[in-house]
Design an enzyme around this catalytic site. Structure first.
Site, PDB file in Angstrom:
ATOM      1  N   ASP A 183      49.308  42.010  41.349  1.00 34.40           N
ATOM      2  CA  ASP A 183      48.244  41.564  41.899  1.00 34.40           C
ATOM      3  C   ASP A 183      46.453  41.768  41.926  1.00 34.40           C
ATOM      4  OD1 ASP A 183      47.432  39.069  43.868  1.00 34.40           O
ATOM      5  OD2 ASP A 183      47.081  41.273  44.952  1.00 34.40           O
ATOM      6  N   TYR A 242      43.573  40.185  43.351  1.00 33.45           N
ATOM      7  CA  TYR A 242      42.705  40.385  44.068  1.00 33.45           C
ATOM      8  C   TYR A 242      43.330  40.751  45.490  1.00 33.45           C
ATOM      9  CZ  TYR A 242      40.160  37.336  41.448  1.00 33.45           C
ATOM     10  OH  TYR A 242      39.669  36.719  39.737  1.00 33.45           O
ATOM     11  N   ARG A 287      38.056  35.249  53.384  1.00 33.80           N
ATOM     12  CA  ARG A 287      39.734  35.956  52.335  1.00 33.80           C
ATOM     13  C   ARG A 287      40.225  34.779  52.909  1.00 33.80           C
ATOM     14  NH1 ARG A 287      42.498  37.121  47.979  1.00 33.80           N
ATOM     15  NH2 ARG A 287      44.255  38.832  48.910  1.00 33.80           N
ATOM     16  N   SER A 315      48.517  35.973  39.084  1.00 36.49           N
ATOM     17  CA  SER A 315      47.457  35.910  40.194  1.00 36.49           C
ATOM     18  C   SER A 315      47.111  34.993  40.166  1.00 36.49           C
ATOM     19  CB  SER A 315      45.714  36.700  39.858  1.00 36.49           C
ATOM     20  OG  SER A 315      45.278  36.066  39.762  1.00 36.49           O
ATOM     21  N   ASN A 316      46.721  34.838  41.397  1.00 36.87           N
ATOM     22  CA  ASN A 316      46.372  32.965  41.928  1.00 36.87           C
ATOM     23  C   ASN A 316      44.830  32.688  41.106  1.00 36.87           C
ATOM     24  OD1 ASN A 316      48.205  32.832  43.463  1.00 36.87           O
ATOM     25  ND2 ASN A 316      47.506  33.166  45.217  1.00 36.87           N
TER      26      ASN A 316
END
Lengths: 225, 225
Positions: free
Chosen positions: B9, B11, B40, B117-118
């Site tokens: 991941d 972030y 966040r 990752s997103n």
């Protein structure tokens, strides 16, 4: 827009999820508000994660998981007794003061009324009875029927199916902005009961109408039939 | 279990999303930490809601939406300048101090490395470059390819597909417990970088291993090859 039926979210909209704060404060002095808020946030988060991951389980259990996590996170020592007390109170959350009268007036206007909730049938039955709201709803719809929590389309589809109406002719009412937005995306006519005067979520979509209580909803419905 | 590849991941795991707090504090004295945290939380919530409702848009835009909401909620007056400064800093978030060295050592062990990752490709490229991590990864995978954010299975499927490995032979590494749990449900071998010593989420599933930093990950990998 013509409204033929109204589908209500339950937790936060008809029943005050933060009314648990008083008992939480008694059990955990100076932490009641924080616990009530984190409990609620985690309950919603877990329901959404479980839907994304196809790992559904009944909302009552999700609610208990969220309570246990919230206490760990806040470093509160949750005894089995305290857990049972808090869950027991969750089963009979207080309704907001105006709700019973507003629901009765909506019913008297020959509108079809439903609850459409993440709650599983057993917990919904209990909270409706505790609030004296039996007989006010034509349908009490639980997402348990489709094993997906809101905002999954399968969950929102329950009310159009049972009413035999298209979603735009059903007014979906929720105090949770994310829920009102999800329902708007789905295709409902929507009313956001913005009880805390919160800002609109930045999701690129807005509920069709907004008020501060179910009394405002009543006024809105009277002018949109 | 034999680990042939590692998917990270980005972030929170490789890049410190709370490192933005210093700039936030400078812009909004006494509110920097609260802003960084709410920003966040909303970013994650919006990504999950958009996946549940099939209303995907790139993570950069979701991140900006979350910033705008967080400021409204905290009643902070976000000027266009301040918005651009905060987003600009988000584009080059600081990596955690141990990461570069650990990644290099993992690469030297002939492990295949990826980011999963997103983040959309443009923002991932920028943050990787700013951290000097170019060349360390065999693949930088963005959920933008499937238009669903984690924890959707389609998002997690990207790494097995690109590596040609089954998920259990890939170690998925995240500092976000919900992400590590989602990946465990999906079928990965998982390592939770529990940087803040948080309690395990009550989801009925646990990552296979846990540490406090990527240094702990390195030790774990050395003993599990």
């Amino acid at each position: 827009m013509t409204i033929h039926a109204i589908a209500f979210d339950a937790y936060g909209t008809l029943f005050d999820v933060y009314s648990i704060g008083a008992l939480a404060e008694k059990l955990f002095p100076e932490n009641g508000k924080a616990l009530a808020e984190l409990w609620r946030a985690k309950q919603i988060e877990y329901s959404q994660l479980r839907t994304l991951c196809s790992t559904y389980k009944p909302f009552w259990e999700v609610t208990q998981d969220a309570l246990i996590f919230a206490c760990k996170k806040l470093q509160l020592d949750l005894s089995f007794d305290a857990q049972n007390s808090l869950m027991g109170q969750y089963a009979k959350l207080q309704p907001f003061p105006e709700n019973l009268s507003v629901l009765q007036q909506l019913k008297d206007m020959d509108l079809k009324l439903a609850i459409l909730s993440n709650g599983n049938p057993q917990m919904l039955d209990a909270v409706v009875k505790a609030a004296g709201m039996q007989g006010l709803f034509n349908h009490i719809l639980s997402v348990d029927a489709v094993k997906k929590f809101k905002t999954a389309p399968e969950a929102y589809q329950l009310a159009p199916d049972v009413f035999g109406l298209s979603a735009r002719n059903i007014l979906f009412v929720s105090s949770n902005c994310w829920d009102a937005c999800g329902a708007t995306w789905f295709g409902y006519s929507t009313f956001w009961v913005n009880r805390s005067a919160a800002p609109l979520e930045e999701l690129g979509v807005a509920p069709h109408a907004e008020g501060r209580s179910l009394t405002d909803l009543l006024d809105y419905v009277k002018t949109h039939r």
